[in-house]
Every structure is written in C-alpha cells, then in structure tokens.
Write an enzyme that holds these catalytic residues in place. Structure first.
Site, PDB file in Angstrom:
ATOM      1  N   ASP A  53     -12.164  -3.428  15.074  1.00 23.16           N
ATOM      2  CA  ASP A  53     -12.612  -4.740  14.608  1.00 23.16           C
ATOM      3  C   ASP A  53     -12.647  -5.698  15.793  1.00 23.16           C
ATOM      4  O   ASP A  53     -11.843  -5.589  16.713  1.00 23.16           O
ATOM      5  CB  ASP A  53     -11.649  -5.252  13.531  1.00 23.16           C
ATOM      6  CG  ASP A  53     -11.957  -6.685  13.146  1.00 23.16           C
ATOM      7  OD1 ASP A  53     -13.083  -6.931  12.684  1.00 23.16           O
ATOM      8  OD2 ASP A  53     -11.084  -7.547  13.327  1.00 23.16           O
ATOM      9  N   ASP A 103      -7.142  -6.353  12.067  1.00 31.33           N
ATOM     10  CA  ASP A 103      -6.031  -7.281  11.859  1.00 31.33           C
ATOM     11  C   ASP A 103      -6.199  -8.165  10.639  1.00 31.33           C
ATOM     12  O   ASP A 103      -5.288  -8.895  10.276  1.00 31.33           O
ATOM     13  CB  ASP A 103      -5.876  -8.190  13.080  1.00 31.33           C
ATOM     14  CG  ASP A 103      -6.888  -9.326  13.094  1.00 31.33           C
ATOM     15  OD1 ASP A 103      -8.078  -9.052  12.805  1.00 31.33           O
ATOM     16  OD2 ASP A 103      -6.505 -10.473  13.376  1.00 31.33           O
ATOM     17  N   ASP A 125     -10.276  -6.215   6.757  1.00 24.67           N
ATOM     18  CA  ASP A 125     -10.190  -4.870   7.336  1.00 24.67           C
ATOM     19  C   ASP A 125      -9.371  -3.917   6.465  1.00 24.67           C
ATOM     20  O   ASP A 125      -9.356  -2.713   6.716  1.00 24.67           O
ATOM     21  CB  ASP A 125      -9.542  -4.918   8.727  1.00 24.67           C
ATOM     22  CG  ASP A 125     -10.334  -5.772   9.702  1.00 24.67           C
ATOM     23  OD1 ASP A 125     -11.571  -5.709   9.658  1.00 24.67           O
ATOM     24  OD2 ASP A 125      -9.719  -6.510  10.488  1.00 24.67           O
TER      25      ASP A 125
END
Length: 762
Positions: A445, A650, A654
């Site tokens: 990410d 994080d 996600d």
C-alpha cells in the site's frame, strides 16, 4: 419444512436455531433450500457478525463441517472449536477460560513433582534410597488430579479420535501419559507385583514427573493457541466499532436520534462537525471536509458539497451537512469491508504441522509396536514373561510420547518470534512465518506504508519576488501563509502551520480574517491584503494564476496539492502539500527486489500521485484508485496466477486485502484494524523490517525442520530399542526410567537447537 422468520432483517429461525445472513439473497436461498446450506459436506453460511446475546454456534477451522452448539474439541482433529459468528460484546471464550484454569492448577501441582525428581536425579538417587516409597505416594497424590482433571480433555479427544478413526497428537499423548501413569500407580499401590529386576534401591521407579510435565506443556500450548485464535475476531470488532450506534435522522422536520438499524433508504441524516457519518448516502445540504482515509487511503480529507457521496464510518470535519441515505445495513461499504475480512479469515485454512500429518500413521504404528512387543515377550520371552512384556510395552509408549515432536515447532516459533520482536517484527502466528518463506510477490500500500500517511508541506515555489517587502524568500511567504492558516480549520492548514513551526518561523498577526468554504482564506497582514487558497479563490479575488500554470502542473504531476498565495492582488508563491515518502522506503524497495520479490504498489489514491511516488521509488507495477473491495480482488487475481502473495498496509481500507493475502503485514504506526487483520506487524512501520522478517522466516523454518528430524530419528531408533530388539545382544531390556530419560534427552536436544535462533543475524 417449516421456517419461522425472526424479527430482524437477515436472520431466520430454523429448528430452534437463529441463523444470520450477510445479504437478503442468501436468506432467500436458505428459505428455498435449507438442506443446501446445512449439509454436512459443506460449511453452512453464517454472518460474520451477530447481535450481542445471540446464540453462538462453534465450528472447527480445520474441519468446517463440524458444527456444535457449545465449545469443545473437534472429533476429527482435536482442535478447539471456535465461534462461527463474532459479536460486539467480545465474550470470553469458555474453552480458553477452562484451559487456562486447568493449566494453572496443573502447573502448581506439577512443580513439586518435577522439583523432587530433579533433586533426586542430581543427588545420585539419595532421596529414592532414603524415602523412595514416600516419594511415590507424593507423586501419585499430586499427579492424579493433573492427569484425571487437568488432562481429562486430552483423553476425551484421544477417545474421539479412536471412535472417528482419525488418530492425532492427542492419541499419542493419551497413550503415553496413560501408560506412564498406570505403570507408576501400580508400582505405588502394589510394588510387590514387580520383580526385583525392575527395582532401584528397593523401590520400583515411577514416572509421575513425565505425566505431569507432558500434561502441563500441552495445556500451555492449548492456552497459547486459543488466545491467538480468540484475537482473530478483534479486527472485525474494531471495524464494527467504526460505525456510530445512532444516527440523527430528520423526520417531520425534527432531528431525532435513532438506533443505526432504524435508518432506512431515503432518510435524511444530519451530521455535525466531528461526528461519524452513520451510513452511505449523498449530500443534499451543506459543505464540509470528510476524513475518508479508511476508504481511499488518501491522507487529505475530501471536500464534500451538494451531490457528493459520503461513506458510513468516515469522520466528518468542521462543517455540518445533511445527506440522503441510499445504502444502509449490510449494503454499506463498511459492512462490505467487515464481511470481506471475515470471509478471508474463515476461508484461510490453517497450515497443519508436519507432526500432525504424520500422526495418521505414527500413532497406530507405535500402538502396534507396543502391542507386538507385549505379545512377543508374553509368548516367547524368558521368565518373568509378564514383567518383561509389561516393561517393553510401557517403555515403547513412554519413549514414543511426543514431547520432542510436540516441542519441535513451538519451541522454534517461540524463540524465533522473540528474536523477531527484538528486530521490530511482531509475528502473530506460526503459519505466517511458514508462509512468508514461500512468498514471491509483495503488494505494498502507498499511503502510510511507502509514505508517511499524513499531509505535509513539501515545497514552496516563489513566483513574484517583488511582492513582499524586501527579498521574497520562502520564509516570508510561509510566514504569511501560516499566519492565515493558524486561524483556519481546513484540513490542509495543519500541514502549513506545522511546516512553519518546523522552520521556527515567527508568525505575524492577522486582521480581518475571512474564510470561503471550499475555496480558501484571506486577511490583512502588516497592512497588506493576503489571499490563500485554490484556483477558484484566486479567480474570485481577480488574481492571475496563469503565470504559474506550467510550474503548478509540474508539481501536481509529482503528486502535490497546490495552494496559491497572493499578496496585494499579485500571485507570489505556490505551496505544495503532499504525503512525503518515508526516508527508508527507497532502500527497502531495493532490498526487497534483491530478495527476488515482485513488487506491486496498491493505492486508493489518484493515478498521478501514485505514479509520482512509484517513479521515485522505482516501482513499475502500479494499481491506483483502488477501493477496499477491489484491493482484495487484486490479491485474489495474483493468487489465481499462482503467486504466493504478501500484503503490506496500514489502513482500515487495507484490512480485507491483509486478511486475504497469504501473509498480511501491518505497519505498527497504522490503524488497529489493519494490525489485527495482519499476521505480522512492523513496529516502526519500516519496510526494511520485511527483509528481516523474511530472513527470520527462513531461519525459523530451517530450525523447525532440524528439530523434526531430531525428533523423528530419536523415535525411529528409540522405539525398536524400547521394544527389545537389542535383547539378544545385550541380554537386557531398556527400563521405562531410561525410556523416560531418553525422551527427556530428545526434548532437551530440540530445545537447545531452537535456542540457537536467538543469535541468528537478521
């Protein structure tokens, strides 16, 4: 077949059991054909969450066809059953409570037995010579409650494994402990039945220490396993808590606070500053900025005005809005995220250890060897035949008791995870370390993982050098901008003010402050009219921004949000705000590539920002503007290509992808939901720790294989010797006490080998 509907949507009462469904379509399918859902050959559908106080069913994560109305053990594999639904009340697991109580009692009673045995061993048998009979009676008194109360669940699981013809580790534990206890109890109560050849200092040796130590260690393992599995539901509970419990609905022109489940499609909802948006909908009145990082991953709050979409669970900023609800209940985006996390956690089958896999043949093989040894000695052995037969059979069962086999994996995992913690790598479970070794693709990410995850002032470009008294330096421009912004509640204001504070710039006083929602702010500083905002704000103030068009475009291409600063009607500076890349990201990307990993950058942010970050880091595979549902789809697509995928992220957005990936890796600086959904947490949020985690995985798995090799070789040699194959050569049988010592030695060798992980280089 009669089906009675329950009161709430998405539930149905069937044969006295309430079932919960994730969508109306599943509920209708259940009504049409309940047997399709409840067939033993498949897992019945269950909603990820259920109302507090609802009846909870339990299932086995290894054998989902096993469904019970109470906690217990799986009759096939022996694993503790876990709830099929997760509730907000976070009730304690009854099985965990029971096992913890049994472990504590077992440990208290086992300690003096073990201590006396060790004292006698190191004292050359002095205690046995002086008080041997008394020691046996102390042993039977302390070991009996450990075996028959603390260890009783293991005997139940062993019996269940025999009935279901599915031998497992509990079968071996019950055989070994049962044989050792029965032999020791007989030696205590009827010592005269044993020949002199089995006596030591006139007393028949007992193995109560073996019984209590095995039971205590296995109970410890059960407690640790149950605790880890109990925490898997924490991610879903954290997601559920994101939604407010009530909503402010406008009915008949009056604001009413109603429970969230009473909000219907078409209702008008009012959200005040600082409140969470209850459900998904479209703004019909007002203007605000909403923190949507949980959905998009973008750190800059999104401006919302009439006809803008809002998402349930996101945090409203400083404005007040009214929106029309268009998706409620299970249809909201937050509910979809909850459902995806739950599905990913439920469908990922735990990797069964090698020790459990070989139990299918090892358990009956050991039992057959013990029985064969008993029969052979009874039929063809020398006198006393019965004593020799009993000694050989008990020795086989004791020496095969799976202490070394059982310690091989948990000891390596325990030491390995401890070593990882010192290196900033927190490992949630053993399966994560096992899978990480085989990972070939890492999906990363962007926001909060490769970048800092919050907006910051990254550039100041001076346009008109004569617009500010003296030289138009960056400090002067930033002082003017920050002076205005410190009175503003706009989400970008904090980044500009923080930039000035970092540079220790003294801010001048502002007079005549005025804010234009969605555009910018203005005021008077040192008798000069200062305007700060977007292009629309500049147009309203009749300020020409075309002179900086090319430079602004270049900054936007680098992923920066542009704020214009004008003084006395003239554009003087461009302030660039962006999510800065972490200082360690470039080095980490290079190191991960050196590990042979394919890197994929995944983000809900816009394409331009994503490409700007990827270009600076050298990442070529980019997936931008991806919502949480699509993030999980990307992981599944890569898995269908045959890839073993790890996901590093994080944010709340996600969580589904982290749960779906073979290994989920969360930044310790990120959201609690992401951390709970992941298998591994990097304490400092540094991607370099993934490289350390990979090295730890390899070292730990190598150590486990070494431990299993030691355990298997020990059994391959020890079992035949205990059965008496060396009797024709040596003329004697191995005593059960030596079998117990050999078993202890094998366990010590495994422990010593595992401890080597403490010094492994990461």
């Amino acid at each position: 077949m009669e089906i009675e509907e329950a009161d709430s949507v998405g539930t149905v009462e069937h044969h006295g059991v309430t079932y919960y469904f994730c969508a109306e379509s599943c509920l209708e399918r259940f009504k049409d054909n309940p047997d399709e859902f409840l067939s033993p050959a498949r897992t019945a559908p269950a909603q990820v969450t259920a109302p507090a106080g609802a009846r909870v069913e339990y299932t086995c994560p290894m054998d989902p066809q096993i469904i019970r109305d109470a906690p217990g053990a799986c009759p096939i594999c022996g694993m503790a059953l876990e709830p099929r639904v997760i509730t907000l009340d976070d009730r304690p697991n009854p099985e965990l409570v029971s096992m913890t109580r049994r472990f504590l009692v077992s440990a208290i009673l086992a300690l003096p037995v073990f201590a006396l045995t060790m004292a006698d061993m190191f004292g050359g048998g002095a205690l046995t010579m002086s008080h041997g009979a008394l020691l046996n009676w102390v042993g039977v008194g302390l070991a009996t409650p450990v075996v028959f109360w603390a260890g009783w669940p293991f005997f139940e699981r062993a019996w269940s494994s025999v009935v279901n013809r599915s031998p497992n580790m509990f079968t071996l534990i019950a055989l070994g402990v049962g044989a050792a206890y029965a032999y020791s109890a007989a030696a205590t109560f009827i010592p005269g039945a044993f020949p002199d050849s089995l006596r030591m200092h006139g007393v028949v040796p007992t193995y109560f220490d073996t019984c209590v130590v095995i039971i205590t260690l296995v109970l410890l393992g059960q407690v640790l396993e149950l605790r880890a599995r109990h925490h898997t539901g924490t991610a879903i509970r954290e997601l559920l808590r994101l939604a407010p419990k009530t909503a402010r609905v406008i009915r008949d022109g009056i604001d009413q606070d109603v429970p969230l489940e009473d909000v219907h499609v078409g209702d008008l909802c009012r959200v005040r500053p600082g409140e969470k948006i209850p459900v998904d909908g479209v703004v019909v009145e007002g203007r605000t900025a909403v923190d949507e990082a949980m959905v998009t991953g973008e750190p800059v709050p999104a401006e919302k005005e009439v006809d803008s979409r809002v998402t349930g669970g996101t945090l409203n900023g400083t404005g007040s809005i009214v929106f029309r609800a268009d998706r409620v209940g299970a249809e909201t985006l937050l509910s979809q995220i909850v459902r995806m996390v739950g599905e990913a956690q439920r469908t990922r089958a735990p990797i069964q250890g090698l020790a459990d896999q070989v139990s299918a043949w090892f358990v009956p093989a050991v039992a057959l060897v013990a029985l064969t040894a008993f029969v052979v000695w009874m039929v063809w052995g020398p006198e006393p035949r019965a004593a020799h037969a009993l000694v050989s059979a008990v020795a086989v069962l004791i020496i095969a008791c799976p202490c070394a086999l059982g310690l091989a994996t948990p000891m390596a995992i325990m030491v390995g995870t401890g070593r990882g913690a010192k290196a900033g790598v927190l490992v949630k479970n053993a399966e994560a370390l096992e899978r990480l070794e085989t990972v070939d693709t890492l999906v990363v990410d962007k926001t909060g993982t490769l970048t800092e995850g919050k907006p910051a002032l990254v550039s100041i470009t001076i346009i008109g050098r004569d617009a500010i008294v003296g030289d138009a330096v960056q400090a002067h421009a930033l002082a003017f901008a920050a002076a205005l912004e410190q009175s503003s509640e706009h989400p970008l204001a904090a980044a500009i003010v923080a930039g000035a504070r970092q540079r220790k710039i003294e801010l001048p006083r502002v007079q005549g402050f005025n804010a234009e929602p969605g555009k910018g702010i203005s005021g008077t500083i040192d008798d000069r009219r200062v305007v700060l905002g977007n292009a629309a704000m500049m147009a309203d103030a009749h300020i020409d921004v075309d002179v900086a068009a090319s430079r602004a475009s270049a900054l936007r291409a680098e992923g920066q949000t542009i704020v214009y600063l004008a003084v006395d009607g003239q554009l003087v500076a461009l302030l660039g705000i962006a999510d800065p890349i972490k200082p360690t990201s470039a080095q980490a990307v290079q190191a991960l590539r050196a590990e042979g990993l394919r890197l994929v950058m995944l983000t809900g942010d816009n394409e331009a920002t994503a490409r700007a970050v990827a270009m600076r880091l050298g990442v070529t595979d980019i997936r931008a503007e991806v919502l949480p549902t699509a993030k999980r789809d990307v992981i599944q697509d890569l898995q269908r290509e045959g890839r073993t995928v790890a996901m590093a992220g994080d944010g709340i957005n996600d969580a589904p992808a982290l749960a779906e990936a073979a290994v989920g890796i969360a930044m310790g600086t990120g959201a609690d939901v992401a951390i709970e959904s992941a298998d591994i947490t990097l304490v400092k949020g540094d991607l370099n720790a993934i490289v350390r985690a990979r090295r730890l995985s390899r070292a730990t798995m190598r150590n486990i294989r070494q431990n299993l090799f030691l355990a298997f070789i020990y059994n391959a040699v020890g079992v035949p010797v205990a059965a008496g194959v060396l009797y024709p050569v040596t003329g004697s049988l191995i005593s059960p006490i030596w079998a117990s010592a050999a078993m202890t030695l094998s366990s010590v060798s495994v422990i010593v080998n595992a401890l080597r992980l403490r010094s492994v280089r990461l």
